[in-house]
Design a protein around this motif. Structure first.
Motif, PDB file in Angstrom:
ATOM      1  N   ARG A  32       0.828  -1.212   0.000  1.00  0.00           N
ATOM      2  CA  ARG A  32       0.000   0.000   0.000  1.00  0.00           C
ATOM      3  C   ARG A  32       0.862   1.262   0.000  1.00  0.00           C
ATOM      4  N   VAL A  33       1.892   1.284   0.849  1.00  0.00           N
ATOM      5  CA  VAL A  33       2.794   2.443   0.919  1.00  0.00           C
ATOM      6  C   VAL A  33       3.585   2.589  -0.380  1.00  0.00           C
ATOM      7  N   PHE A  34       4.017   1.448  -0.929  1.00  0.00           N
ATOM      8  CA  PHE A  34       4.750   1.451  -2.198  1.00  0.00           C
ATOM      9  C   PHE A  34       3.933   2.125  -3.299  1.00  0.00           C
ATOM     10  N   LEU A  35       2.637   1.764  -3.378  1.00  0.00           N
ATOM     11  CA  LEU A  35       1.766   2.325  -4.411  1.00  0.00           C
ATOM     12  C   LEU A  35       1.414   3.783  -4.114  1.00  0.00           C
ATOM     13  N   ARG A  36       1.240   4.095  -2.845  1.00  0.00           N
ATOM     14  CA  ARG A  36       0.855   5.466  -2.479  1.00  0.00           C
ATOM     15  C   ARG A  36       1.906   6.474  -2.927  1.00  0.00           C
ATOM     16  N   TYR A  37       3.187   6.094  -2.755  1.00  0.00           N
ATOM     17  CA  TYR A  37       4.274   7.016  -3.101  1.00  0.00           C
ATOM     18  C   TYR A  37       4.895   6.706  -4.460  1.00  0.00           C
ATOM     19  N   ARG A  38       4.292   5.775  -5.190  1.00  0.00           N
ATOM     20  CA  ARG A  38       4.766   5.413  -6.525  1.00  0.00           C
ATOM     21  C   ARG A  38       6.286   5.191  -6.524  1.00  0.00           C
ATOM     22  N   LEU A  39       6.725   4.306  -5.636  1.00  0.00           N
ATOM     23  CA  LEU A  39       8.156   4.020  -5.524  1.00  0.00           C
ATOM     24  C   LEU A  39       8.668   3.261  -6.743  1.00  0.00           C
ATOM     25  N   ASP A  40       7.746   2.763  -7.579  1.00  0.00           N
ATOM     26  CA  ASP A  40       8.183   2.102  -8.806  1.00  0.00           C
ATOM     27  C   ASP A  40       8.938   3.072  -9.716  1.00  0.00           C
ATOM     28  N   GLN A  41       8.617   4.375  -9.603  1.00  0.00           N
ATOM     29  CA  GLN A  41       9.284   5.371 -10.437  1.00  0.00           C
ATOM     30  C   GLN A  41      10.723   5.637  -9.999  1.00  0.00           C
ATOM     31  N   ILE A  42      11.045   5.214  -8.778  1.00  0.00           N
ATOM     32  CA  ILE A  42      12.419   5.373  -8.283  1.00  0.00           C
ATOM     33  C   ILE A  42      13.314   4.258  -8.800  1.00  0.00           C
TER      34      ILE A  42
END
Length: 553
Positions: free
Chosen positions: A12-22
């Motif tokens: 949930r936190v991963f998606l909330r902050y869109r960490l995939d873009q990092i």
């Protein structure tokens, strides 16, 4: 079930902050990129990537906050903008119940609080990610602080570290750059660091050593440890009173000599690294205070010695010479020292490394010395050497992080701080002292008992070595004979195998000549391609057989 819920929270936190873009998407495997595609359905936060990562760690709790702090110590692996943001992580953690703290204190001491302390404060002085601190007064009137590890934190840490390890393994397996970044190694370092922090007796021992190193020093004061009340899950130490080093208003109000304060911070760092070879490796502003006495000659106060570092004698020597050579712009010597120290492989071409170091350092040294970041020069140097297969040196990474903290703090206190003016004479003196006769005599006295203990065994060891060499000389011709025999056997075996294949081909050719229709059946496709009535297959097999017989001769 608990682990599954934790995984869902992380997702949930991963998606909330869109960490995939990092993540470096172009370096990830196709499978991982496909798995990350649904992330694009979620909106992108307006924060930069460093802020997103920092806030994600804060939302995930104290263990991830600590992991973020560890990542901030790895500028050799993490981009500068992310490192700067992770440096802001603080342990603003809600305190646990005061009655529970009291019960843990009594359990650790095996006595009632009233029987040990004259006074005891119910409200905590500080609450961090792994521990909480309360004030107290001993029966003799000494004011102290009591530090207790948070209850149940070991189980939470073990779970989160295991999850982090799985994530690191995924990154290492499915990212082209995963092996170079060594995420599994980073998580393992974190595991060791965090569990070491849970051992308060270890922290107390570090503090005691640092206090002894700076006994009666005007530079640094370290609080006293009260060992009668200290064990692995409780620490009782002297309560200090000072001004937080970041409280510039209070420091200026008492007319603190800021230039002297900044220079003394640098001197403390180099004294710890080179004189004592034992340095406080977590000197962020929250752990540093300034004594209120003698503002013209200010003294630092250090707390929280859970993380310390040290170097080998060889690393000390090569690091000092590297720094001196760098600021003299002797890039050839910098390259040679990297090879001699073993930081880069022995086969490295010194000329190529020298050119790479020059390319990095020349633009830096065109600036005034006061504008040069000592810590960033080291980072640039290590990054350049990494191109030449320099392995990550954990002790040097810890050192450079500490240097960055000290330098940043010094510049905050006194913006015109010229770190090199303070460091250069110190390093010169240290190198001279290292080879001074008195130092050599001290080393001789230190190791003489060990040498004397081993000396009677020397003749026996020499005799055994010579005997082994002689035996090796006698065995060598026999080994050569055995090797020659093995090679002859291999040649014979290959010869026999080749003969069998050739005989088979010759036999096939003979059959083809005797019964052409068999050859045509075997390679009918060849006949079909030529579309002729000539039995081509028969002649091909016959030709192979004849050629085989010819070459067999």
């Amino acid at each position: 079930m608990i682990v599954l819920l934790r995984l869902l929270t992380i997702l949930r936190v991963f998606l909330r902050y869109r960490l995939d873009q990092i993540l470096p998407t172009e370096q990830l495997s196709l499978r991982i990129r496909l798995l990350l595609l649904p992330c694009k359905l979620f909106p992108t936060p307006s924060l930069n990537r460093g802020e997103r990562l920092r806030r994600a760690f804060e939302d995930l709790g104290p263990i991830f906050i600590k992991f973020g702090q560890l990542l901030s110590t790895r500028p050799d692996l993490i981009s500068d903008d992310i490192v700067r943001e992770l440096n802001h992580l603080q342990d603003n953690v809600k305190p646990f119940d005061a009655n529970q703290f009291r019960a843990l204190v009594e359990l650790a001491l095996g006595a009632k609080v009233e029987d040990v302390f004259l006074e005891y404060e119910q409200e905590p002085l500080a609450s961090a990610s792994v521990a909480q601190v309360h004030g107290a007064v001993l029966k003799n009137g000494q004011r102290v602080v009591i530090k207790i590890i948070r209850p149940g934190i070991e189980r939470i840490i073990a779970q989160d570290v295991q999850l982090l390890l799985h994530l690191a393994q995924l990154v290492e397996k499915h990212s082209r750059d995963g092996k170079r970044l060594r995420p599994v190694e980073v998580v393992e370092d974190y595991r060791i660091t965090i569990f070491d922090e849970l051992d308060l007796q270890r922290e107390a021992a570090n503090a005691s050593q640092l206090r002894r190193n700076f006994a009666n020093s005007p530079l640094l004061y370290v609080p006293e440890i009260y060992w009668d009340y200290t064990c692995n899950n409780i620490l009782v130490m002297e309560r200090i009173h000072g001004i937080p080093v970041t409280d510039l208003a209070a420091l200026n109000a008492q007319h603190t000599n800021m230039k002297k304060l900044a220079e003394r911070g640098v001197e403390i760092f180099f004294t710890q690294v080179f004189e004592h070879n034992f340095f406080h490796a977590d000197m962020h502003p929250g752990n540093i205070f300034v004594a209120e006495e003698h503002p013209e000659l200010p003294q630092y106060i250090a707390v929280d010695m859970a993380i310390v570092g040290s170097l080998t004698r060889e690393d000390q020597y090569y690091l000092a010479r590297n720094l001196l050579a760098m600021f003299r712009r002797d890039y050839r010597q910098v390259a040679e020292l990297h090879v001699q120290s073993g930081w880069v492989p022995a086969h490295t071409r010194v000329e190529e490394l020298e050119a790479a170091v020059r390319t990095v350092c020349e633009p830096i040294f065109e600036k005034p010395l006061k504008d040069i970041s000592f810590g960033h020069v080291l980072i640039s140097l290590f990054r350049t050497a990494r191109r030449f297969d320099m392995e990550v040196q954990p002790q040097l990474v810890l050192l450079q992080k500490t240097l960055l903290n000290i330098e940043g703090l010094g510049r905050q206190l006194y913006p015109d701080l010229d770190l090199w003016t303070t460091a250069h004479p110190f390093l010169e003196r240290w190198l001279k002292k290292r080879f001074h006769p008195t130092t050599l005599w001290s080393e001789l006295k230190r190791y003489a008992p060990e040498w004397m203990e081993k000396f009677p065994q020397v003749p026996h060891l020499v005799f055994n070595s010579l005997e082994q060499l002689q035996n090796l000389g006698e065995v060598a011709p026999q080994l050569q004979d055995i090797r020659a025999q093995l090679e002859r056997n291999d040649r014979k075996r290959i010869h026999r195998r080749r003969g069998a294949v050739i005989a088979l081909l010759a036999f096939g050719g003979a059959i083809a000549i005797a019964w052409p229709d068999i050859g045509d059946a075997v390679v009918r496709s060849v006949d079909e391609v030529t579309q002729t009535d000539i039995p081509v297959g028969s002649y091909i097999l016959a030709a192979i057989g004849v050629a085989a017989l010819w070459f067999r001769r």
